[in-house]
Design a protein around this motif. Structure first.
Motif: not given
Length: 811
Positions: A157-183
């Motif tokens: 049986v497949e269940l969602p793997e909510n691995w980010l429920r407590n956040g991810n201490v190792w990552e750094v969000r870089k919103e200043n490096k965001a780009v736009t992808v067009r569909f």
């Protein structure tokens, strides 16, 4: 930079109090883990910043490794090891009255990969950093990743793997490096008044790709590279266009799960959206970085190496062309030359049916400009190759055919290098699967046998074995794994063999304790531990293993007093949610386990443990405990395999077909230190060509096998009426596609040889030691050295002297 235990305790306490404003001893293990992760991130941040600045200041060539999957496993201990402070921190934690292993166990495995492909990418990222090679990973930050596997009445049986429920201490969000992808939308070309055509877009859906960066810490070398994972968000300026939950869900889905169910059109469309999303975002960020250096475009491929890991990121080819043509104004020939010289491609499959292809209409509607570019690449390929190779060969290699876009063809035509991942695999690509391309581009093709990082799979997973090796041969092998061969000198030393046996027993006891706690199964740690851990697929033939177990069970039922070598069979595998047959095999194995584990006639002679939700952390528990490594795919089907290397490194003896990297394992350890069985690739090909194989005839001629298969349909195994019939029919009615029955007798004979050898513990341990000592050439460090030297043309701290390379093995 050195760190004392006292300094660590002081700084760690400061970090914790800043985060939680409370006493560290009153905290949960999750809070302690988060604080320790933040301490490590701060401790390594100077190196991370200096590494980035060094690359920029010196304008060094950098590698960008694009992969749909990265499966890093828990990062806490790995980062401590690579920083050289594992023992210091462990001692400090103990002196503070805290439980280090409990803190480590609080880290959730990132659900960013499925199996070998994602784990390979993570081993490579570790090696790239540890060799001091300027390298970056590029992938998707999945919110849930691959599913969490549960067994309910033996069914997956497949269940969602909510691995980010407590956040991810190792990552750094870089919103200043965001780009736009067009569909989507419409696009047409219009002259710009300068004799150039420019694309004009309308009605597009614009998605913001926000990067989350994670430091990839090199082994004791002050290098910290970057793994960039992209998350899909709604651009602030377009919030008004996403009024409903359903509207927003379209965006969220892009980075929600790994490998959405692609058994229908909607699932395929989502998969294609994912692939374009992270390739477009990654290529845009690469071009932006290159332009900061203010170099001419002719320098692009001298400063940038883009690696396509399997076909999922093949859209790197048209996306780089799009940016160079449309946004930078380059001519076609210049842009195409830059693209081909920059991009390289690893093929990870032999089977044509596993190579991705997308309906033309789907690509036209979702990526209209990309489709135009693919169409142009395809037409230029035809125009150039027909005069040289004729229409027949050329049209067999086109990117667009029969209403589909073939991603492997796109990756091959748009790159300068195509590599397989084991010598047999590469030979099959050249001679069979990609033969037409090999005829056209022979110089593009090369082999790079996969490798693993000993740092995780030995230094961390099996610390006592690591210490034993250190004691016997010194520590140079930790930075030059070829030195492991020196350990072979102790293959007849009784004290060393005794220590090796004690370590293996302790590892088996550890797994037995886990099985008892998790599944209430009592295991005998002195039994032979037989391990098959890999993705569940018919060609990997978990079914063959299960039929052998069933055969052993019948022997015990015939004579409960029969003396048989006690065994524990350990399985770990997930089946793709839409792969019904694979899920039916899981149900069969679980039903068989329930029957055998509860039969008093069997007792301790045989147990089966099918671990739930197999992943990196479970592999670190299972692999050091293994005596036998089951590598039993049909010859010619497995590209390489890497579990075979991890198990070998930890002293398991390989029981294998001559498939993938098993051949190279056999060559290194010697045929006397491996259990071989089954058809060869040549024999499989001959049977396929002749078309005379009859599974029914094999069954009729083998009473023992006939009796085993009857158990699938005669009710002896409870609760598999449907599954047993389907499996039986797949073998008999549909003629056994993967030659399970053909290889059965040979497989059983190999298992009996293993049983006999295990009776002689000293002889077994000698062979285990030889396997460990022979595993050095399968280090990912050596694999990456060859990629860097022969494909990417990049340099690192460790790549100063290339004399260590000879063919595919270090000398």
């Amino acid at each position: 930079m050195t760190l004392t235990t006292t300094e660590f305790k002081t700084e760690f306490t400061k970090v914790f109090e800043a985060l939680y404003a409370s006493n560290i001893k009153d905290a949960s293990s999750v809070q302690q883990y988060n604080a320790l992760g933040n301490f490590i991130k701060v401790y390594s941040s100077e190196n991370w910043n200096q590494t980035n600045q060094l690359y920029l200041d010196n304008q060094v060539k950098q590698v960008y490794y694009f992969s749909m999957e990265f499966l890093p496993g828990r990062m806490l201990k790995s980062n401590l090891l690579n920083l050289g402070i594992l023992d210091t921190v462990r001692t400090g934690i103990k002196e503070m009255g805290l439980d280090f292993e409990e803190i480590v166990g609080s880290e959730v495995d990132p659900a960013l990969g499925n199996g070998g492909l994602g784990r390979l990418a993570s081993c490579f990222m570790d090696s790239i950093a540890s060799l001091g090679i300027p390298g970056n990973g590029n992938g998707i930050r999945y919110r849930y990743g691959l599913f969490q596997q549960k067994f309910v009445d033996g069914y997956q049986v497949e269940l969602p793997e909510n691995w980010l429920r407590n956040g991810n201490v190792w990552e750094v969000r870089k919103e200043n490096k965001a780009v736009t992808v067009r569909f989507g939308g419409e696009v047409y070309l219009k002259e710009d008044g300068k004799n150039k055509l420019r694309p004009i877009y309308s009605n597009t859906q614009n998605i913001l790709a926000v990067p989350y960066d994670t430091g990839m810490i090199g082994y004791e070398n002050d290098v910290v590279n970057n793994l960039r994972l992209w998350s899909a968000e709604i651009p602030v300026e377009e919030e008004i266009n996403y009024k409903t939950v359903a509207d927003r869900e379209v965006v969220n889905q892009i980075t929600e799960v790994l490998y959405p169910d692609d058994s229908n059109y909607e699932g395929q469309l989502l998969r294609l959206r994912q692939e374009y999303f992270f390739t477009s975002a990654g290529i845009q960020s690469i071009v932006r970085f290159f332009k900061k250096q203010q170099l001419p475009w002719s320098e692009f491929s001298n400063k940038i190496a883009i690696h396509v890991n399997d076909t999922h990121p093949a859209l790197c080819v048209p996306e780089l062309m799009r940016i160079l043509l449309d946004e930078e104004g380059l001519g076609w020939e210049q842009a195409w030359n830059i693209t081909k010289r920059s991009i390289s491609y690893t093929n990870h499959t032999i089977m044509q049916e596993a190579m991705e292809k997308w309906p033309v209409q789907m690509v036209q509607e979702l990526l209209p400009r990309i489709y135009q570019i693919i169409e142009a690449i395809n037409q230029r390929h035809i125009d150039k190759k027909v005069p040289l190779y004729g229409e027949e060969l050329t049209y067999r290699t086109t990117i667009i055919s029969d209403g589909y876009i073939k991603m492997a063809n796109l990756a091959i035509i748009g790159s300068h290098s195509v590599n397989g991942v084991a010598q047999l695999h590469t030979d099959i690509l050249k001679e069979e699967t990609l033969r037409d391309f090999y005829e056209m581009y022979p110089s593009k093709f090369n082999n790079k046998t996969n490798g693993i990082t000993q740092r995780r799979w030995l230094h961390l997973a099996n610390e006592k074995l690591t210490h034993l090796i250190d004691e016997k041969i010194g520590k140079e092998w930790k930075t030059n794994p070829a030195e492991l061969r020196q350990f072979k000198a102790y293959s007849k030393d009784k004290d060393t063999l005794s220590c090796l046996a004690d370590i293996k027993l302790e590892n088996k006891q550890r797994f037995a304790a886990y099985a008892k706690e998790k599944y209430a199964i009592e295991l005998d740690p002195t039994a032979l531990f037989d391990v098959q851990i890999k993705r569940l697929h018919a060609y990997k033939r978990q079914l063959l293993n299960a039929l052998h177990i069933l055969d052993r069970y019948l022997k015990i039922k015939d004579d409960p007093s029969l003396e048989l070598q006690p065994r524990v069979f350990i399985f770990g595998a997930k089946a793709a949610p839409s792969y019904i047959y694979a899920k039916q095999i899981i149900k069969f194995i679980n039903a068989l386990a329930h029957l055998i584990n509860n039969d008093p006639d069997v007792g301790d002679k045989m147990k089966i443990v099918f671990v739930e939700n197999y992943g990196v952390s479970l592999a670190e528990l299972i692999i050091p405990a293994a005596d036998i490594s089951e590598q039993i795919s049909l010859a010619g089907k497995e590209a390489s395999g890497t579990s075979n290397m991890k198990l070998m490194l930890n002293g398991a003896l390989t029981l294998a077909t001559l498939d993938g990297a098993n051949i190279e394992i056999k060559d290194l350890v010697g045929e006397e230190n491996i259990f071989l069985f089954g058809l060869t690739n040549e024999e499989v090909n001959q049977l396929n060509r002749e078309g005379t194989y009859s599974a029914k005839r094999v069954l009729d001629e083998n009473e023992r096998l006939n009796r085993v298969l009857e158990c699938l349909i005669n009710g002896m195994i409870p609760d598999i009426e449907e599954e047993g019939r389907v499996i039986y029919d797949s073998l008999i009615r549909y003629n056994d596609e993967y030659y399970v029955l053909k290889d059965f007798e040979s497989f059983v004979a190999a298992q009996e040889r293993a049983d006999k050898l295990y009776q002689d513990k000293e002889a077994w341990n000698q062979k285990a030691l030889i396997n460990i000592a022979s595993s050095g050439p399968f280090s990912a460090d050596f694999t990456i050295m060859r990629y860097a030297d022969e494909i990417w043309n990049v340099k690192g701290k460790a790549i100063k002297n290339r004399s260590f390379l000879k063919g595919n093995q270090p000398i």
